[in-house]
Write a protein that holds these residues in place. Structure first.
Motif, PDB file in Angstrom:
ATOM      1  N   TRP A  78      23.701  10.991 -27.579  1.00 44.54           N
ATOM      2  CA  TRP A  78      22.759  10.444 -28.768  1.00 44.54           C
ATOM      3  C   TRP A  78      21.864  11.332 -29.375  1.00 44.54           C
ATOM      4  CZ3 TRP A  78      21.015   5.214 -26.138  1.00 44.54           C
ATOM      5  CH2 TRP A  78      22.162   4.355 -25.732  1.00 44.54           C
ATOM      6  N   ALA A  79      21.531  12.274 -28.386  1.00 49.08           N
ATOM      7  CA  ALA A  79      20.545  13.280 -28.827  1.00 49.08           C
ATOM      8  C   ALA A  79      21.137  14.450 -29.698  1.00 49.08           C
ATOM      9  CB  ALA A  79      19.727  14.037 -27.624  1.00 49.08           C
TER      10      ALA A  79
ATOM     11  N   PHE B 114      23.487   5.347 -19.805  1.00 49.95           N
ATOM     12  CA  PHE B 114      23.554   5.360 -21.346  1.00 49.95           C
ATOM     13  C   PHE B 114      23.676   6.812 -21.490  1.00 49.95           C
ATOM     14  CE2 PHE B 114      21.186   1.436 -21.036  1.00 49.95           C
ATOM     15  CZ  PHE B 114      22.018   0.559 -21.847  1.00 49.95           C
TER      16      PHE B 114
ATOM     17  N   PHE C  21      16.895   6.222 -19.106  1.00 51.31           N
ATOM     18  CA  PHE C  21      17.945   5.526 -19.479  1.00 51.31           C
ATOM     19  C   PHE C  21      19.174   5.897 -18.798  1.00 51.31           C
ATOM     20  CE2 PHE C  21      14.971   4.233 -22.920  1.00 51.31           C
ATOM     21  CZ  PHE C  21      14.749   3.003 -22.762  1.00 51.31           C
ATOM     22  N   LYS C  22      19.023   7.300 -18.500  1.00 48.82           N
ATOM     23  CA  LYS C  22      20.391   7.863 -17.848  1.00 48.82           C
ATOM     24  C   LYS C  22      20.803   7.296 -16.460  1.00 48.82           C
ATOM     25  CE  LYS C  22      19.377  12.400 -20.001  1.00 48.82           C
ATOM     26  NZ  LYS C  22      19.180  14.013 -19.688  1.00 48.82           N
TER      27      LYS C  22
ATOM     28  N   GLY D 164      14.555   9.703 -23.321  1.00 49.56           N
ATOM     29  CA  GLY D 164      15.358   8.636 -22.735  1.00 49.56           C
ATOM     30  C   GLY D 164      16.083   8.933 -21.385  1.00 49.56           C
ATOM     31  N   ARG D 165      15.328  10.161 -20.769  1.00 44.00           N
ATOM     32  CA  ARG D 165      15.925  10.144 -19.478  1.00 44.00           C
ATOM     33  C   ARG D 165      15.941   8.852 -18.471  1.00 44.00           C
ATOM     34  NH1 ARG D 165      13.343  15.678 -16.707  1.00 44.00           N
ATOM     35  NH2 ARG D 165      14.389  16.233 -18.219  1.00 44.00           N
TER      36      ARG D 165
ATOM     37  N   VAL E  90      14.079  13.845 -27.750  1.00 37.48           N
ATOM     38  CA  VAL E  90      14.817  12.482 -27.485  1.00 37.48           C
ATOM     39  C   VAL E  90      15.712  12.462 -26.319  1.00 37.48           C
ATOM     40  CG1 VAL E  90      16.795  11.070 -28.399  1.00 37.48           C
ATOM     41  CG2 VAL E  90      15.028  12.278 -29.919  1.00 37.48           C
ATOM     42  N   SER E  91      16.216  13.726 -25.557  1.00 34.08           N
ATOM     43  CA  SER E  91      17.019  13.595 -24.456  1.00 34.08           C
ATOM     44  C   SER E  91      15.806  13.300 -23.411  1.00 34.08           C
ATOM     45  CB  SER E  91      17.551  14.824 -24.207  1.00 34.08           C
ATOM     46  OG  SER E  91      18.014  14.934 -22.916  1.00 34.08           O
TER      47      SER E  91
ATOM     48  N   VAL F 122      22.640   9.288 -23.076  1.00 35.66           N
ATOM     49  CA  VAL F 122      21.437   9.908 -23.916  1.00 35.66           C
ATOM     50  C   VAL F 122      21.553  11.286 -24.462  1.00 35.66           C
ATOM     51  CG1 VAL F 122      18.986  10.116 -23.737  1.00 35.66           C
ATOM     52  CG2 VAL F 122      19.762   8.234 -22.300  1.00 35.66           C
TER      53      VAL F 122
END
Length: 272
Positions: free
Chosen positions: A160-161, A155, A150-151, A147-148, A143-144, A157
């Motif tokens: 969240w992970a 965000f 969005f960093k 979602g890179r 997930v991390s 991320v």
């Protein structure tokens, strides 16, 4: 112990509970896939069913689930027992939708109900395959990495992970803890309630006791997990594990995209 109690215990032993977030043993090609690939597959297939929820898509997805389950070595033994109450609810729903009629031949309502049922079953099958072939520790790093992008938008991320990873780790632990609590409650000796007022008062007291005990057990487990995470270097280590796709992930994604294209083409051509 009476004969009725013995038969009740035997029935509970024969029923298989729903087991999630615990991968089955094996080293199949599906087990070796990157967790991020499996999450992408779930998202793509969910979007496909949302846009094209026809019989063609559902049928192809069922075949896909069966083939992947065979590759992963998933047997029927992992499937949970369906409670009789759920079968009764499904049957009542089928009768109610069937009474609505509609084309073709007055079976439109029943066919729509069956289509919705198999759509939900196919999605549950895809999610179950992910659960039975993926280790929980592999999901937060995936997930991390997914979602890179969005960093750059600031965000959180990684947070969240980490939250997702802790939730997935805690769910099986708390589920097992609650099963033990419920079993202990059934073994407690209880006096027979003679009136409705006494039954209501006893039920209310048991609910309050179970909620208080469940909260206490959850806090104790959270404290133990916090100590374990601190001893292993903090929560940042959960999402910092090495995680990257390989060539087999590209093959898997290509196969899923081909399935989506074939489904869309056939359903657009046949209208079903």
């Amino acid at each position: 112990m009476t004969a009725a109690q013995t038969e009740s215990i035997r029935k509970r032993r024969r029923t298989k509970p729903l087991v999630l977030l615990r991968p089955i043993p094996g080293d199949s090609p599906v087990h070796r896939l990157w967790a991020g690939t499996k999450l992408i597959v779930v998202a793509v297939l969910s979007a496909l069913l949302a846009v094209f929820p026809g019989w063609v898509t559902i049928g192809l997805l069922f075949v896909f689930v069966l083939v992947v389950a065979r590759l992963a070595g998933v047997t029927r033994g992992v499937l949970p027992s369906v409670p009789p109450l759920l079968w009764a609810i499904l049957l009542i729903g089928a009768v109610a939708f069937g009474a609505a009629g509609g084309d073709p031949a007055g079976l439109g309502g029943l066919l729509g109900y069956l289509q919705l049922f198999f759509l939900a079953a196919s999605l549950m099958g895809v999610c179950g395959l992910v659960s039975w072939t993926t280790n929980v520790s592999e999901i937060p790093p995936a997930v991390s990495k997914l979602g890179r992008p969005f960093k750059a938008l600031r965000f959180p991320v990684d947070d969240w992970a980490v939250t997702l990873g802790l939730t997935l780790r805690a769910f099986p632990i708390l589920s097992q803890e609650f099963r033990v609590l419920f079993a202990a409650r059934r073994l407690r000796p209880r006096t027979a309630a003679t009136t409705r007022r006494e039954r209501w008062r006893r039920w209310r007291s048991e609910v309050i006791d179970m909620l208080a005990t469940a909260m206490t057990a959850s806090l104790r487990r959270a404290d133990e997990m916090g100590d374990a995470i601190t001893a292993r270097g903090g929560s940042g280590q959960i999402s910092a594990l090495p995680s990257r796709p390989t060539s087999s992930d590209a093959v898997a994604l290509t196969a899923v995209l081909a399935l989506c294209v074939v489904s869309v083409v056939i359903q657009s051509a046949t209208g079903g």
